[in-house]
Design a protein around this motif. Structure first.
Motif: not given
Length: 159
Positions: A24-37, A77-92
């Motif tokens: 996230x630092x390298x690509x200067x992207x804001x990082x949002x965390x979803x604590x799935x556990x 989550x699968x539905x979200x992965x199909x429709x998310x904005x192009x500027x958002x990168x998901x890391x699972x």
């Protein structure tokens, strides 16, 4: 930069969290965390995921412990992965990618991480902690215990 979601998998202490933060630092992207556990059903986090997935600013959405999600939450989550904005990168982030449903795995690229060698740990220590007696740490850790988590645990004790 590739927008394909990433499944980051590996054992505890191999540096997955650290890698995501540096990415996230390298690509200067804001990082949002979803604590799935903590929220295995995503009942509390669904609204936030919807909002974050539709952001127009560059962002990374880190699903910490994604392999702990229930089957229903994975379907969401699968539905979200199909429709998310192009500027958002998901890391699972997960320990066992095999616990994620095939439709999710097929939409992502997988990056596997492994426990570090002693040389990698020593390099990390040199960059992070100055004036540390590395041989004392080397003698303290068993070979099967070489992990960044063990170093952080030692830091709380005596580094």
């Amino acid at each position: 930069m590739d927008k394909t979601p990433i499944i980051l998998t590996g054992p505890p202490g191999c540096g997955k969290s650290y890698w995501i933060q540096k990415y996230a630092e390298k690509y200067q992207k804001q990082l949002f965390v979803c604590p799935c556990r903590k929220d295995r059903t995503l009942r509390d986090g669904r609204q936030k995921l919807h909002i974050w997935a539709r952001r127009t600013e560059p962002a990374i959405l880190w699903l910490e412990g994604a392999d702990d999600l229930t089957p229903e939450a994975q379907a969401f989550l699968r539905r979200i992965l199909e429709t998310h904005a192009s500027e958002v990168l998901f890391i699972l982030e997960c320990r066992d990618a095999g616990r994620l449903q095939e439709p999710i795995r097929s939409r992502c690229k997988i990056k596997r991480m492994y426990l570090p060698t002693w040389n990698e740990l020593e390099e990390f220590l040199v960059k992070t902690y100055h004036g540390v007696n590395y041989m004392e740490i080397y003698e303290y850790l068993d070979k099967n215990e070489y992990s960044y988590r063990a170093i952080f645990r030692l830091n709380k004790i005596n580094l």
